[in-house]
Design a protein around this motif. Structure first.
Motif, short mmCIF file in Angstrom:
data_model
loop_
_atom_site.label_atom_id
_atom_site.label_comp_id
_atom_site.label_asym_id
_atom_site.label_seq_id
_atom_site.Cartn_x
_atom_site.Cartn_y
_atom_site.Cartn_z
N PHE B 100 0.85 -1.18 0.00
CA PHE B 100 0.00 0.00 0.00
C PHE B 100 0.88 1.23 0.00
N TRP B 101 0.82 2.01 -1.12
CA TRP B 101 1.65 3.22 -1.24
C TRP B 101 3.11 2.84 -1.07
N ILE B 102 3.86 3.39 -0.11
CA ILE B 102 5.26 2.97 0.02
C ILE B 102 5.41 1.88 1.08
N ILE B 103 4.31 1.43 1.62
CA ILE B 103 4.40 0.45 2.71
C ILE B 103 4.31 -0.95 2.14
N LYS B 104 5.31 -1.78 2.51
CA LYS B 104 5.28 -3.17 2.09
C LYS B 104 5.51 -4.03 3.31
N ILE B 105 4.57 -4.91 3.59
CA ILE B 105 4.73 -5.78 4.75
C ILE B 105 4.93 -7.20 4.26
N TYR B 106 6.03 -7.82 4.71
CA TYR B 106 6.33 -9.20 4.34
C TYR B 106 6.05 -10.11 5.52
N THR B 107 5.82 -11.38 5.25
CA THR B 107 5.66 -12.36 6.32
C THR B 107 6.90 -12.37 7.21
N LYS B 108 8.07 -12.19 6.57
CA LYS B 108 9.32 -12.21 7.32
C LYS B 108 9.32 -11.10 8.37
N GLY B 109 8.77 -9.95 7.99
CA GLY B 109 8.71 -8.83 8.92
C GLY B 109 7.88 -9.19 10.15
N LEU B 110 6.76 -9.86 9.91
CA LEU B 110 5.91 -10.26 11.05
C LEU B 110 6.67 -11.20 11.98
N TYR B 111 7.38 -12.15 11.37
CA TYR B 111 8.16 -13.08 12.19
C TYR B 111 9.21 -12.34 13.00
N HIS B 112 9.88 -11.42 12.33
CA HIS B 112 10.93 -10.67 13.04
C HIS B 112 10.35 -9.89 14.22
N ALA B 113 9.19 -9.29 13.98
CA ALA B 113 8.56 -8.54 15.06
C ALA B 113 8.26 -9.46 16.24
N ALA B 114 7.75 -10.66 15.92
CA ALA B 114 7.44 -11.62 16.98
C ALA B 114 8.71 -12.03 17.71
N PHE B 115 9.80 -12.24 16.94
CA PHE B 115 11.08 -12.63 17.55
C PHE B 115 11.54 -11.57 18.55
N ILE B 116 11.49 -10.32 18.09
CA ILE B 116 11.96 -9.23 18.96
C ILE B 116 11.13 -9.16 20.24
N LEU B 117 9.81 -9.33 20.06
CA LEU B 117 8.93 -9.29 21.24
C LEU B 117 9.31 -10.38 22.24
N VAL B 118 9.50 -11.59 21.71
CA VAL B 118 9.85 -12.71 22.60
C VAL B 118 11.18 -12.43 23.27
N ARG B 119 12.11 -11.86 22.52
CA ARG B 119 13.44 -11.60 23.09
C ARG B 119 13.35 -10.59 24.24
N ILE B 120 12.64 -9.49 24.01
CA ILE B 120 12.52 -8.49 25.08
C ILE B 120 11.79 -9.07 26.28
N LEU B 121 10.69 -9.78 25.99
CA LEU B 121 9.90 -10.38 27.05
C LEU B 121 10.77 -11.33 27.89
N ALA B 122 11.52 -12.18 27.21
CA ALA B 122 12.34 -13.16 27.92
C ALA B 122 13.42 -12.46 28.74
N MET B 123 14.01 -11.41 28.17
CA MET B 123 15.07 -10.71 28.91
C MET B 123 14.51 -10.07 30.17
N VAL B 124 13.38 -9.41 30.03
CA VAL B 124 12.79 -8.75 31.19
C VAL B 124 12.39 -9.77 32.25
N ILE B 125 11.69 -10.82 31.80
CA ILE B 125 11.23 -11.83 32.76
C ILE B 125 12.42 -12.56 33.37
N GLY B 126 13.37 -12.95 32.52
CA GLY B 126 14.53 -13.70 32.99
C GLY B 126 15.35 -12.93 34.01
N THR B 127 15.75 -11.72 33.64
CA THR B 127 16.57 -10.95 34.59
C THR B 127 15.76 -10.62 35.84
N GLY B 128 14.49 -10.32 35.66
CA GLY B 128 13.65 -10.01 36.82
C GLY B 128 13.58 -11.18 37.77
N LEU B 129 13.40 -12.37 37.20
CA LEU B 129 13.23 -13.54 38.07
C LEU B 129 14.55 -13.96 38.71
#
Lengths: 337, 280
Positions: B100-129
């Motif tokens: 759409f216009w200049i925006i292009k969303i790939y499946t890979k992008g969605l996966y990467h976003a999920a990866f980053i989320l899991v990484r931050i979540l794990a770091m916060v939970i892991g170090t916190g615990l």
């Protein structure tokens, strides 16, 4: 000859536990009264608390009920003392009066109007009910004492000459020396700072002045100066004053009315004579009663016909002297016959 | 302000609570390294599962742990969105999911976003615990002092740093409480922090900040006097009341982390060889 006081009997008196008195015993029920009878009820009270329940951390496992079904009248123009142990709910109570805290249940009426009727106008209530918090000296921040006392009136948007008049009046009541006005508040002694902070609230000319432990941590001389100043203020301006304290001694000396808090409830409320007449009940809930009252109670229990509810040394002295002269008369009469 | 919960000790009876704080610091660092080693869907799934396994082991209610995650929601959302829009799949035959216009969303992008989320979540939970939730601040500074002791050889004032940290941690709740009190006191004098222009609101903070600083300095002064009265003179020759000792559970914990890292590396290698799903 019968001994004047049966000393041996006094020393072996055991403290008898009486059941906790019913708080509703003092309050009188009125026609349209709320669920809980109002303690210390009066016509047109300055402040009326209606059935207040206040919780800390409501809905969490750490929920604590700080105020439990509190209904209370504060009489206009009087000096009322609120007494209770640490954790009895007295500091919470005073924060409700000027809207710093809001009770989940119940109403606070100021001159018959709910202070939360319009939440946006709560700032105005804070000008009408002035609250001096515990250790108020830690709230000083201005460059000079004068500017600090003027902070409240300035927030009210008063003209400069009005502010000036109020600052000097309040300083005189609180016992702040005029020579200190241009000094930094951080250079003063603890007692002086305390008086400046109290003056800062008085300068707002509130209709109700509430002081939370105004004499905490001061020496006896400092306590006396502060309480005397507050009493003068009450007598000369006719402003309703509430003092929170855990010292029965001070309350007995300076207050007209006394409210006793225990276990988040108002245990009893009424004028000073009424409350101290029930000194034995105060003792059973673990409150300190004035030492002279304690002595009189012991004498009564020891069989001396002392009147109940004495709380000043002068009154106790009077009745003791009366008893003494009566006893002398009786003895003389006995010897003669 | 009452809800301030980031990094607060939560008492419970679990292996994590009983572990030696030094072992926990090592485990926490290793856990962060592990979260950065993850490369493909499988290793990220393992990381995700391990974070929740840690919560179960620590016996701390899920709600409490998620409270510290809530503070980072903005950062997490920001990085996720950035990844969704930024990642361009350069592989042959890759078709954008949305164009759409200049925006292009790939499946890979969605996966990467999920990866980053899991990484931050794990770091916060892991170090916190490993650290804040199961270790008291005092134990934590003790551990840091002990782990950093070798640096004292090159004249780093390790003990002084540890002491400063202990004191800072100790006074956070005190100062929060003090702030609340001063705010109430100034509100009672008609202060208004919520209305007016930005400049007016900034000015309204002066009556809070000055008393707060004054009391912080007063406290510091009193604390220094109290410490000197008890003959505090720095770390030299100072003995400890509680001496840290490693137990079997500490070695087991570290062994577990090593195995965990090994598992992640293995999954990465296998993933690269067989071309499993998406990789970073």
């Amino acid at each position: 000859m019968t001994p004047f006081i049966n000393v041996r009997k006094i020393t072996i008196i055991k403290k008898t536990k009486t059941p906790r008195p019913n708080p509703s015993a003092v309050g009188t029920e009125n026609g349209a009264a709320p669920a809980v009878p109002i303690m210390n009820q009066t016509e047109n009270p300055k402040i009326r608390l209606e059935n207040i329940n206040y919780y800390y951390g409501k809905g969490t496992p750490f929920e604590v009920k700080a105020l439990d079904a509190v209904s209370l009248d504060i009489h206009g123009g009087k000096l009322t003392g609120i007494i209770g142990h640490t954790g009895s709910g007295k500091s919470t109570l005073v924060q409700l009066l000027n809207g710093l805290a809001r009770a989940g249940e119940g109403r606070v009426l100021l001159d018959g109007v709910d202070i939360w009727a319009d939440p946006k106008e709560i700032g105005r209530v804070r000008y009408r009910v002035g609250l001096v918090m515990q250790y108020p000296e830690y709230q000083l921040f201005e460059e000079t004492v004068y500017a600090d006392i003027a902070y409240g009136p300035r927030n009210m948007g008063l003209p400069e000459e009005e502010i000036q008049a109020r600052v000097h009046e309040a300083a005189a009541f609180a016992g702040v020396d005029a020579a200190l006005m241009e000094k930094s508040p951080f250079d003063l002694s603890g007692g002086q700072k305390r008086r400046v902070a109290i003056a800062g609230i008085m300068a707002m000319r509130p209709e109700v002045l509430v002081l939370d432990e105004p004499a905490a941590g001061l020496d006896p001389q400092g306590r006396h100066t502060i309480f005397q100043g507050i009493r003068d203020y009450n007598r000369k301006t006719g402003c309703t004053v509430l003092i929170v304290s855990h010292s029965m001694e001070d309350m007995a000396q300076y207050c007209d009315d006394v409210v006793v808090m225990a276990h988040s409830r108002v245990l009893m409320a009424g004028d000073r004579d009424h409350i101290f007449a029930r000194a034995d009940e105060l003792e059973t809930v673990g409150l300190d009663i004035p030492q002279i009252t304690k002595l009189c109670l012991l004498l009564r229990e020891g069989g001396m016909p002392m009147p109940a509810g004495l709380y000043t040394v002068e009154a106790a002295e009077d009745s003791l002297m009366k008893l003494f002269s009566e006893a002398k008369k009786n003895r003389r009469g006995g010897e003669r016959s | 302000m009452k809800g301030f919960a980031f990094g607060q000790y939560y008492p419970a009876n679990s292996v994590l609570h009983r572990m030696d704080p030094r072992a926990k610091v090592i485990c926490a660092v290793a856990y962060i390294v592990a979260s950065f080693l993850c490369k493909n869907t499988f290793s990220f799934v393992l990381l995700f599962v391990s974070a929740f396994a840690l919560i179960l082991i620590s016996r701390i209610p899920l709600k409490v742990v998620l409270r510290s995650v809530r503070a980072l929601i903005f950062i997490m959302a920001f990085t996720a969105v950035l990844n969704i829009f930024w990642i361009v799949d350069t592989a042959e035959g890759a078709v954008p999911l949305v164009e759409f216009w200049i925006i292009k969303i790939y499946t890979k992008g969605l996966y990467h976003a999920a990866f980053i989320l899991v990484r931050i979540l794990a770091m916060v939970i892991g170090t916190g615990l490993f650290l804040t939730y199961t270790t008291t601040p005092i134990a934590l500074t003790d551990a840091l002092e002990s782990l950093l002791r070798p640096l004292a050889k090159i004249k780093v004032p390790v003990h002084a740093f540890a002491m400063m940290m202990t004191i800072a941690l100790r006074f956070i709740p005190t100062i929060m409480e003090e702030t609340e009190k001063i705010m109430s006191a100034q509100k009672a004098r008609g202060a208004d922090f919520t209305t007016g222009s930005l400049a007016k609101r900034a000015k309204a903070l002066i009556p809070i900040i000055i008393p707060l600083f004054a009391s912080a300095f007063r406290r510091a002064d009193e604390l220094a006097t109290a410490m000197e009265c008890r003959c505090y003179h720095g770390g030299e020759g100072r003995t400890k009341l509680r001496i840290l000792r490693y137990h079997a559970r500490d070695f087991l914990g570290m062994l577990w982390i090593i195995l965990f890292i090994a598992a992640i590396v293995t999954l990465n290698i296998l993933g690269a060889r067989f071309g499993w799903l998406y990789t970073m």
